[in-house]
Design an enzyme around this catalytic site. Structure first.
Site, PDB file in Angstrom:
ATOM      1  N   GLU A  52     -12.629 -13.243 -12.566  1.00  0.00           N
ATOM      2  CA  GLU A  52     -13.960 -13.393 -13.148  1.00  0.00           C
ATOM      3  C   GLU A  52     -14.967 -13.564 -12.017  1.00  0.00           C
ATOM      4  OE1 GLU A  52     -14.747 -16.592 -15.930  1.00  0.00           O
ATOM      5  OE2 GLU A  52     -16.710 -15.739 -16.411  1.00  0.00           O
ATOM      6  N   ASP A  54     -17.157 -18.013  -7.872  1.00  0.00           N
ATOM      7  CA  ASP A  54     -18.626 -18.104  -7.910  1.00  0.00           C
ATOM      8  C   ASP A  54     -19.102 -18.731  -6.609  1.00  0.00           C
ATOM      9  OD1 ASP A  54     -21.455 -18.806  -8.647  1.00  0.00           O
ATOM     10  OD2 ASP A  54     -20.790 -18.080 -10.595  1.00  0.00           O
ATOM     11  N   ASP A  81     -26.339 -11.198 -12.285  1.00  0.00           N
ATOM     12  CA  ASP A  81     -27.787 -11.253 -12.026  1.00  0.00           C
ATOM     13  C   ASP A  81     -28.381  -9.852 -12.155  1.00  0.00           C
ATOM     14  OD1 ASP A  81     -27.998 -14.113 -11.141  1.00  0.00           O
ATOM     15  OD2 ASP A  81     -26.496 -13.392  -9.739  1.00  0.00           O
ATOM     16  N   LYS A 119     -36.341  -6.359  -9.915  1.00  0.00           N
ATOM     17  CA  LYS A 119     -37.297  -5.668  -9.029  1.00  0.00           C
ATOM     18  C   LYS A 119     -36.618  -4.492  -8.334  1.00  0.00           C
ATOM     19  CE  LYS A 119     -40.227  -9.565  -8.067  1.00  0.00           C
ATOM     20  NZ  LYS A 119     -40.335 -10.758  -7.264  1.00  0.00           N
ATOM     21  N   ASP A 136     -27.745  -9.034 -20.858  1.00  0.00           N
ATOM     22  CA  ASP A 136     -28.818  -9.158 -21.855  1.00  0.00           C
ATOM     23  C   ASP A 136     -30.075  -8.461 -21.338  1.00  0.00           C
ATOM     24  OD1 ASP A 136     -29.525 -10.829 -19.778  1.00  0.00           O
ATOM     25  OD2 ASP A 136     -30.278 -12.430 -21.068  1.00  0.00           O
ATOM     26  N   GLU A 173     -25.975 -16.056 -21.708  1.00  0.00           N
ATOM     27  CA  GLU A 173     -26.130 -15.291 -22.944  1.00  0.00           C
ATOM     28  C   GLU A 173     -26.965 -16.092 -23.950  1.00  0.00           C
ATOM     29  OE1 GLU A 173     -22.398 -14.450 -24.785  1.00  0.00           O
ATOM     30  OE2 GLU A 173     -23.281 -13.039 -26.192  1.00  0.00           O
TER      31      GLU A 173
HETATM   32  C1  LIG Z   1     -26.712 -14.999 -14.195  1.00  0.00           C
HETATM   33  S1  LIG Z   1     -25.390 -15.994 -13.715  1.00  0.00           S
HETATM   34  C2  LIG Z   1     -24.215 -15.787 -15.064  1.00  0.00           C
HETATM   35  C3  LIG Z   1     -23.201 -16.890 -15.102  1.00  0.00           C
HETATM   36  C4  LIG Z   1     -22.192 -16.846 -16.280  1.00  0.00           C
HETATM   37  N1  LIG Z   1     -21.336 -15.671 -16.202  1.00  0.00           N
HETATM   38  C5  LIG Z   1     -22.896 -16.894 -17.611  1.00  0.00           C
HETATM   39  O1  LIG Z   1     -22.955 -15.847 -18.288  1.00  0.00           O
HETATM   40  O2  LIG Z   1     -23.406 -17.981 -17.966  1.00  0.00           O
HETATM   41  C6  LIG Z   1     -24.621 -15.028 -12.441  1.00  0.00           C
HETATM   42  C7  LIG Z   1     -23.628 -15.822 -11.625  1.00  0.00           C
HETATM   43  O3  LIG Z   1     -23.005 -14.940 -10.705  1.00  0.00           O
HETATM   44  C8  LIG Z   1     -22.820 -15.622  -9.482  1.00  0.00           C
HETATM   45  N2  LIG Z   1     -22.653 -14.594  -8.437  1.00  0.00           N
HETATM   46  C9  LIG Z   1     -23.500 -13.615  -8.088  1.00  0.00           C
HETATM   47  N3  LIG Z   1     -22.956 -12.837  -7.134  1.00  0.00           N
HETATM   48  C10 LIG Z   1     -21.720 -13.351  -6.890  1.00  0.00           C
HETATM   49  C11 LIG Z   1     -20.668 -12.984  -5.995  1.00  0.00           C
HETATM   50  N4  LIG Z   1     -20.774 -11.936  -5.161  1.00  0.00           N
HETATM   51  N5  LIG Z   1     -19.554 -13.712  -5.995  1.00  0.00           N
HETATM   52  C12 LIG Z   1     -19.415 -14.778  -6.825  1.00  0.00           C
HETATM   53  N6  LIG Z   1     -20.387 -15.165  -7.693  1.00  0.00           N
HETATM   54  C13 LIG Z   1     -21.510 -14.460  -7.722  1.00  0.00           C
HETATM   55  C14 LIG Z   1     -24.053 -16.495  -9.365  1.00  0.00           C
HETATM   56  O4  LIG Z   1     -23.862 -17.598  -8.499  1.00  0.00           O
HETATM   57  C15 LIG Z   1     -24.232 -16.946 -10.824  1.00  0.00           C
HETATM   58  O5  LIG Z   1     -23.511 -18.141 -11.079  1.00  0.00           O
END
Ligand SMILES: C[S@@+](CC[C@H](N)C(=O)[O-])C[C@H]1O[C@@H](n2cnc3c(N)ncnc32)[C@H](O)[C@@H]1O
Length: 226
Positions: A56, A81, A131, A135, A167, A202
């Site tokens: 994940e 993460d 994420d 932009k 989303d 979400e």
């Molecule tokens: C928008 S959040 C979504 C978190 C979770 N999946 C949710 O839906 O609530 C995106 C997450 O991806 C992590 N993230 C982004 N790039 C990553 C990477 N290369 N390796 C590990 N985590 C990453 C960020 O730290 C963040 O916690």
């Protein structure tokens, strides 16, 4: 002396400082069999007692990860993460709920994939609400990119899966275009999978009236390119 790469990799995240609660700090500093370092080669077979393993990428707070691991005990979950407070939360949850099928890494999942996982070692990858980098100048940071799709394909067994959700509708289109053009993956939009719990991001998207798009791609039988 270690040499710096000429072009440092483009990160899919922005490093952010998160204040740790006392519990999160304790979970991160106390030695735990569930917490792995981001710079070790991973022997998934022994870490997960031979169970097939899902990676994940970006689990956030890990609430969803813990739910999936509890409902799918025959699978292992390698949860990665970069955001350390969430890592502390997930380790705490693993201890509280006695979940034996999760291992957690605080680090960049792309580095783990590139350097520490063997080819065809994963049953699948799950990336929920990555994420969106809306932009235009930031879009190269999106997790779903042609080169990353090939790297992930290499680490997933043929017939294995990549499940995604977003989303952000421009990102949904981007996922469809990018993975639709990648010969290593076959699939597209799917109804919300019954096994996917609602994630924190979400819930925020739903509150703001956004549409959720789910995707499932299956690793095709092409020869490896790595
Ligand atoms: C928008 S959040 C979504 C978190 C979770 N999946 C949710 O839906 O609530 C995106 C997450 O991806 C992590 N993230 C982004 N790039 C990553 C990477 N290369 N390796 C590990 N985590 C990453 C960020 O730290 C963040 O916690």
């Amino acid at each position: 002396m270690a040499t710096q790469p000429e072009h440092p990799p483009i990160r899919t995240y922005k490093p952010r400082r998160g204040r740790l609660t006392t519990r999160q700090a304790r979970e991160l500093t106390t030695e735990s069999q569930y917490l792995l370092t981001a710079d070790e080669d991973l022997d998934l077979e022994s870490l997960f007692d031979g169970r097939p393993v899902f990676l994940e990428i970006g689990f956030g707070t890990g609430i969803t990860t813990a739910q999936m691991a509890a409902q799918e005990p025959d699978f292992g979950f390698l949860a990665v993460d970069v955001h350390t407070p969430g890592v502390g939360d997930l380790i705490g949850r693993i201890h509280d709920e006695g979940l034996s099928n999760i291992r957690v890494i605080a680090g960049d999942a792309m580095q783990v994939l590139e350097h520490h996982l063997k080819g065809s070692s994963l049953a699948g990858v799950r990336s929920f609400f990555p994420d969106p980098w809306p932009k235009i100048r930031h879009q190269k940071r999106r997790l779903v990119q042609p080169d990353r799709a090939v790297l992930i394909a290499d680490r997933v067994q043929i017939g294995g899966t990549w499940d995604l959700a977003t989303d952000w509708s421009p990102y949904a289109d981007h996922i469809e275009l990018t993975l639709g053009a990648c010969a290593h993956w076959r699939g597209g939009r799917v109804p919300r999978p019954h096994w996917r719990p609602v994630t924190k991001y979400e819930a925020l998207g739903l509150e703001q009236g956004r549409q959720i798009a789910d995707f499932r791609y299956v690793r095709t039988e092409l020869a490896h390119t790595f």
